[in-house]
Design a protein around this motif. Structure first.
Motif, PDB file in Angstrom:
ATOM      1  N   GLU A 120     -15.071  48.722 -67.257  1.00 40.61           N
ATOM      2  CA  GLU A 120     -14.785  47.414 -67.859  1.00 40.61           C
ATOM      3  C   GLU A 120     -13.821  46.616 -66.987  1.00 40.61           C
ATOM      4  O   GLU A 120     -14.000  45.415 -66.777  1.00 40.61           O
ATOM      5  N   LYS A 121     -12.800  47.280 -66.482  1.00 49.44           N
ATOM      6  CA  LYS A 121     -11.804  46.594 -65.646  1.00 49.44           C
ATOM      7  C   LYS A 121     -12.412  46.134 -64.328  1.00 49.44           C
ATOM      8  O   LYS A 121     -12.147  45.017 -63.857  1.00 49.44           O
ATOM      9  N   LYS A 123     -15.556  45.637 -63.783  1.00 51.62           N
ATOM     10  CA  LYS A 123     -16.786  44.887 -64.051  1.00 51.62           C
ATOM     11  C   LYS A 123     -17.966  45.499 -63.299  1.00 51.62           C
ATOM     12  O   LYS A 123     -18.724  44.814 -62.608  1.00 51.62           O
ATOM     13  N   GLU A 139     -18.821  45.430 -72.374  1.00 48.99           N
ATOM     14  CA  GLU A 139     -19.917  44.665 -71.767  1.00 48.99           C
ATOM     15  C   GLU A 139     -20.648  45.442 -70.693  1.00 48.99           C
ATOM     16  O   GLU A 139     -21.842  45.242 -70.463  1.00 48.99           O
ATOM     17  N   TYR A 140     -19.960  46.390 -70.030  1.00 48.40           N
ATOM     18  CA  TYR A 140     -20.522  47.022 -68.838  1.00 48.40           C
ATOM     19  C   TYR A 140     -20.941  48.476 -69.046  1.00 48.40           C
ATOM     20  O   TYR A 140     -21.466  49.096 -68.130  1.00 48.40           O
ATOM     21  N   THR A 318     -25.086  39.554 -59.684  1.00 52.80           N
ATOM     22  CA  THR A 318     -23.740  40.099 -59.874  1.00 52.80           C
ATOM     23  C   THR A 318     -23.816  41.262 -60.854  1.00 52.80           C
ATOM     24  O   THR A 318     -24.797  41.416 -61.593  1.00 52.80           O
ATOM     25  N   THR A 319     -22.788  42.081 -60.874  1.00 54.89           N
ATOM     26  CA  THR A 319     -22.772  43.202 -61.810  1.00 54.89           C
ATOM     27  C   THR A 319     -22.741  42.703 -63.257  1.00 54.89           C
ATOM     28  O   THR A 319     -23.280  43.355 -64.148  1.00 54.89           O
ATOM     29  N   THR A 320     -22.131  41.554 -63.465  1.00 56.35           N
ATOM     30  CA  THR A 320     -22.125  40.967 -64.811  1.00 56.35           C
ATOM     31  C   THR A 320     -23.542  40.569 -65.219  1.00 56.35           C
ATOM     32  O   THR A 320     -23.975  40.825 -66.348  1.00 56.35           O
ATOM     33  N   ALA A 323     -25.487  43.746 -66.009  1.00 58.33           N
ATOM     34  CA  ALA A 323     -25.110  44.299 -67.311  1.00 58.33           C
ATOM     35  C   ALA A 323     -25.749  43.510 -68.449  1.00 58.33           C
ATOM     36  O   ALA A 323     -26.288  44.093 -69.408  1.00 58.33           O
ATOM     37  N   GLN A 324     -25.710  42.214 -68.347  1.00 58.08           N
ATOM     38  CA  GLN A 324     -26.277  41.368 -69.398  1.00 58.08           C
ATOM     39  C   GLN A 324     -27.784  41.542 -69.509  1.00 58.08           C
ATOM     40  O   GLN A 324     -28.341  41.598 -70.609  1.00 58.08           O
TER      41      GLN A 324
END
Length: 367
Positions: A120-121, A123, A139-140, A318-320, A323-324
């Protein structure tokens, strides 16, 4: 004049070579953006059989992906944590800060719980092969293991079928096992089955004789074992030494042993079966049968690929974004079955199966 033409000819040839080389370089798949997946596995110690099987499965998935026409290149890399949480943390941090992975995968709930806040930290997408649903918070973070709710459902159905009324539990202080016990206590009311004793031990325990005698005195129909190796084998041997005739069953544990022959003929509940297609591919590649965790590792690679390939291929997501998009995965066909989806709690949804140990090997009774 001839020399001038010769020089011009050489220059033209050189230019053609350069142009062809540049165009060839542009066309090579190595210039595609690279998505990196890092696995933290027990590649040494008592659980190395588990880690090695998962590494082979991840490599098989990567090999198949490489042979296909994908928008991105995909790399898998591995770190050994010897099934030790302290080593898990350093391995995860190394994959993130040094190898710059986009996705990190861990094994077992202890490693998953530890990695959750790190992911999480940072991401970074984290997919854990573990039971504890708490690992998937945030989220991740995700889990790719048949959830306790499915395993307990199958266990209770089989226990009722066999007329079991009373069980004694042998467990360990690990969040995944705690999740299984909590789910069992949630589903038992109204089933006619009760827990008559419960012994939760620490890792490193070598003497279960007192706990066995105490559980025996509660007069259960079955001992339910929820443990890891080597304590798992120690318990089994001491039950035999004490000549206790109470039958033993388990959720997953028999396949966590490097000596499954100790549980010959016993029934138990396990996570989802691999497909025959995956089992055949794995055997063809390595000459080995599928073991616990191998289809999960394979599917982790393939699910990441399926997710990344939804992007345009021009720039790496991106990793975000990964994840989404991963959280929306539906209808995936993989090593653990067809039409697999990820639930709103970030848990991959697969069904538990009933198994027995036959000739020293796990054998599915029903799905």
């Amino acid at each position: 004049m001839k020399n001038i033409y010769k020089v011009i000819g050489i220059v033209l040839i050189a230019l053609i070579v350069i142009v062809v080389a540049v165009n060839t370089k542009k066309a090579t798949p190595t210039d595609k953006p690279v998505v990196k997946i890092g696995f933290v596995l027990p590649l040494s110690g008592g659980a190395s059989y588990l880690g090695e099987g998962m590494r082979r499965a991840a490599e098989l998935a990567a090999k198949e992906v490489k042979a296909s026409n994908t928008k991105y290149n995909y790399e898998v890399t591995f770190e050994d944590d010897a099934f030790t949480p302290a080593k898990t943390a350093s391995a995860v941090n190394k994959l993130i800060s040094v190898d710059h992975v986009d996705v990190v995968s861990t094994v077992a709930s202890a490693a998953g719980v530890l990695t959750n806040p790190i992911a999480e930290k940072a991401k970074i997408v984290h997919i854990s092969t573990a039971s504890d649903p708490a690992i998937a918070r945030g989220e991740y973070n995700f889990t790719n293991w048949t959830p306790p709710v499915e395993e307990v459902k199958v266990f209770i159905a089989e226990a009722q079928k066999r007329g079991i009324k009373k069980i004694s539990i042998f467990g360990q202080t690990i969040s995944g096992i705690t999740a299984q016990i909590d789910e069992l206590k949630k589903q038992l009311p109204g089933t006619g089955i009760s827990i008559v004793s419960e012994d939760i031990s620490n890792f490193g325990t070598k003497d279960f004789r007192t706990a066995i005698q105490k559980a025996k005195s509660a007069n259960p129909d079955y001992f339910l074992v929820l443990m890891f190796s080597p304590e798992l084998e120690i318990l089994a041997n001491q039950i035999k030494e004490l000549n206790v005739k109470i039958p033993v069953t388990a959720i997953e544990s028999f396949e966590l042993s490097d000596n499954p022959g100790l549980y010959e003929g016993l029934w138990y509940v396990n996570a989802a079966d691999p497909t025959q297609e995956f089992a055949d591919s794995y055997f063809k590649e390595y000459g080995k049968t599928v073991s616990i965790g191998t289809p999960n590792a394979y599917d982790i690679v393939k699910m990441v690929v399926a997710t990344a390939e939804t992007f345009d291929g021009k720039t790496k997501p991106t990793t975000t974004e990964l994840a989404q998009k991963l959280a929306q995965l539906k209808g995936y066909n993989g090593a653990l079955g067809n039409n697999i989806s990820i639930g709103p709690d970030h848990v991959v949804i697969t069904k538990a199966v009933l198994r027995t140990i036959k000739d020293g090997k796990p054998t599915t009774i029903s799905q």
